[in-house]
Design an enzyme around this catalytic site. Structure first.
Site, mmCIF file in Angstrom:
data_model
loop_
_atom_site.group_PDB
_atom_site.id
_atom_site.type_symbol
_atom_site.label_atom_id
_atom_site.label_comp_id
_atom_site.label_asym_id
_atom_site.label_seq_id
_atom_site.Cartn_x
_atom_site.Cartn_y
_atom_site.Cartn_z
ATOM 1 N N ASP A 191 -5.939 -2.772 -1.955
ATOM 2 C CA ASP A 191 -6.582 -2.472 -1.515
ATOM 3 C C ASP A 191 -7.764 -3.242 -2.863
ATOM 4 O O ASP A 191 -8.276 -3.771 -3.594
ATOM 5 C CB ASP A 191 -7.969 -1.263 -1.885
ATOM 6 C CG ASP A 191 -6.277 0.470 -1.937
ATOM 7 O OD1 ASP A 191 -5.997 -0.605 -2.856
ATOM 8 O OD2 ASP A 191 -6.967 1.031 -2.142
ATOM 9 N N ASP A 205 -2.492 -11.322 7.146
ATOM 10 C CA ASP A 205 -3.183 -11.960 7.333
ATOM 11 C C ASP A 205 -4.970 -11.440 6.653
ATOM 12 O O ASP A 205 -5.546 -13.116 6.876
ATOM 13 C CB ASP A 205 -3.373 -11.157 8.336
ATOM 14 C CG ASP A 205 -4.420 -12.156 9.951
ATOM 15 O OD1 ASP A 205 -4.888 -12.868 9.410
ATOM 16 O OD2 ASP A 205 -4.365 -11.490 10.588
ATOM 17 N N LYS A 214 0.820 -1.156 0.291
ATOM 18 C CA LYS A 214 -0.126 -0.022 -0.147
ATOM 19 C C LYS A 214 0.304 1.224 0.224
ATOM 20 O O LYS A 214 0.305 1.973 0.987
ATOM 21 C CB LYS A 214 -0.994 -0.340 1.117
ATOM 22 C CG LYS A 214 -2.260 1.018 1.156
ATOM 23 C CD LYS A 214 -3.421 1.062 0.107
ATOM 24 C CE LYS A 214 -4.224 1.989 0.551
ATOM 25 N NZ LYS A 214 -4.490 2.251 -0.367
HETATM 26 MG MG MG Z 1 -6.152 -14.887 10.360
#
Ligand code: MG
Ligand code: NAI
Length: 355
Positions: free
Chosen positions: A222, A246, A189
């Site tokens: 994004d 994650d 990002k």
């Molecule tokens: Mg997780």
């Protein structure tokens, strides 16, 4: 006979149930394939211990774990304990202290699973997400001052080191190089975060020069979510920061069917410290203790563990049994089936015994 010492931390919630499944499947494959023995050190680290004795693990636990060949982990999390405590008491210290700097999270649409992506069939989504696992947004630096006042300040520092970025980039380019498409997408990002993530992008460019046969591109996180949903075939190997990895890996799990089949490895590729193998999911309070959890993620994590230890044949036997059980529709509710955790486990063990 090759022997391996495995530290087993079943942990909390469905972690306990799916770890039992994984160990049962490992026993079945050990018997079937032979030539190796897994010696388990089953540890009571977890929230029950914390609630009874005040700590998730005994003093010196990290030193104790260091002597094992691998760590098998179920899940941590308890309705009575704030999540930031359970995570930072148990799982995050292991990743950091053992320098498990890559978290590998493969996902694919397997035959038998109705696709969540419009128009996609098995084979259209086949990704490996490489998540940086020791620094970035989860480096653990920050603090709170003026607590409870209107001037309260909280900082959460994202840390990116050249060494930390370079080693995970190398692992990602090597992973991409070994896969048929030889294609890597570097996610960041760096338009908004112009220091750490600019370093991330720059190091990717430098490392790429050592892998001229790997084609690569860059995505902002994004836009990446959109591409994952709308053009899954255009992706193969993906490397992301700790936080982005994650999130994107949970999305990948959902797109490929269920978080109940998403497995992961937290690796120290230098093999100086033990690596850790665990399902992506957590303790799943809503289904824990009900024999409803899908054990496939945990079982596939066990397969990755023995592959990392060198037992490729046994790992492949487990994976193919998992695939077969899914293709036959012998699944838990999250994949549309009617079976319990223990029933799926039995199906997988039976397929292994008669393979
Ligand atoms: Mg997780
Ligand atoms: P979760 O992964 O535990 O559950 C999310 C949703 O997915 C729930 O609806 C759950 O029922 C479902 N699910 C998860 N695993 C499944 C399986 N094997 N089969 C079928 N359905 C499954 O995530 P959540 O609810 O955000 O967290 C619950 C606790 O677990 C929290 O304390 C959290 O901090 C912890 N956690 C721990 C992790 C770890 O140990 N590595 C990872 C993620 C969460």
């Amino acid at each position: 006979m090759q022997k391996y010492n495995i530290a087993v931390i079943a942990g909390d919630g469905i972690g306990i149930e799916v770890t039992a499944s994984a160990l049962e499947v490992l026993r079945a494959v050990q018997q079937k394939v032979g030539g190796f023995e897994l010696i388990y050190d089953e540890l009571d680290y977890g929230s029950a211990r914390y609630k009874a004795q005040g700590s998730y693990a005994p003093k010196g636990w990290l030193d104790h774990l260091r002597s094992s060949d691998a760590i098998y982990f179920g899940a941590v999390g308890d309705p009575d304990v704030p999540d930031h405590i359970s995570l930072w008491e148990l799982i995050l210290p292991m990743r950091q202290v053992f320098q498990q700097y890559v978290n590998v999270r493969p996902s694919s649409i397997l035959p038998g699973i109705p696709s969540r992506v419009a128009g996609s069939a098995p084979g259209d989504l086949d990704w490996v997400i490489i998540r940086e696992n020791t620094e970035g947004e989860y480096a653990g630096q920050g603090g709170r001052t003026h607590v409870g006042t209107e001037h309260e300040v909280a900082t959460e520092l994202a840390v990116f080191t050249r060494k930390g970025v370079e080693r995970v980039m190398r692992y990602a380019f090597e992973t991409a190089q070994k896969r048929p498409k030889k294609f890597l997408t570097v996610v960041s990002k760096s338009n908004a975060q112009r220091y750490g993530l600019l370093l991330w992008d720059e190091v990717a460019g430098l490392v790429s020069k050592d892998y001229p046969d790997v084609e690569w591109d860059k995505m902002l996180v994004d836009a990446m979510t959109v591409r994952m949903v709308s053009k899954p075939k255009s992706l193969d190997t993906i490397v992301t920061t700790n936080l982005h990895g994650d999130i994107l890996s949970d999305l990948a799990a959902a797109l490929s069917g269920s978080i109940g089949i998403a497995h992961s490895s937290s690796l120290d590729p230098s093999r100086k410290s033990p690596s850790l193998f665990e399902p992506v999911h957590g303790a799943a309070f809503d289904i824990m203790g009900k024999d409803l959890a899908n054990p496939i993620a945990a079982i596939m994590s066990a397969a990755e563990m023995i592959r990392f230890l060198g037992e490729e044949k046994a790992a492949a036997v487990i994976e193919s049994a998992c695939r077969e059980s899914i293709a036959e529709g012998q699944t838990t509710g999250d994949l549309g089936g009617k079976l319990k955790t223990t029933e799926v486990t039995k199906v997988v063990c039976d397929i292994i015994s008669r393979s």
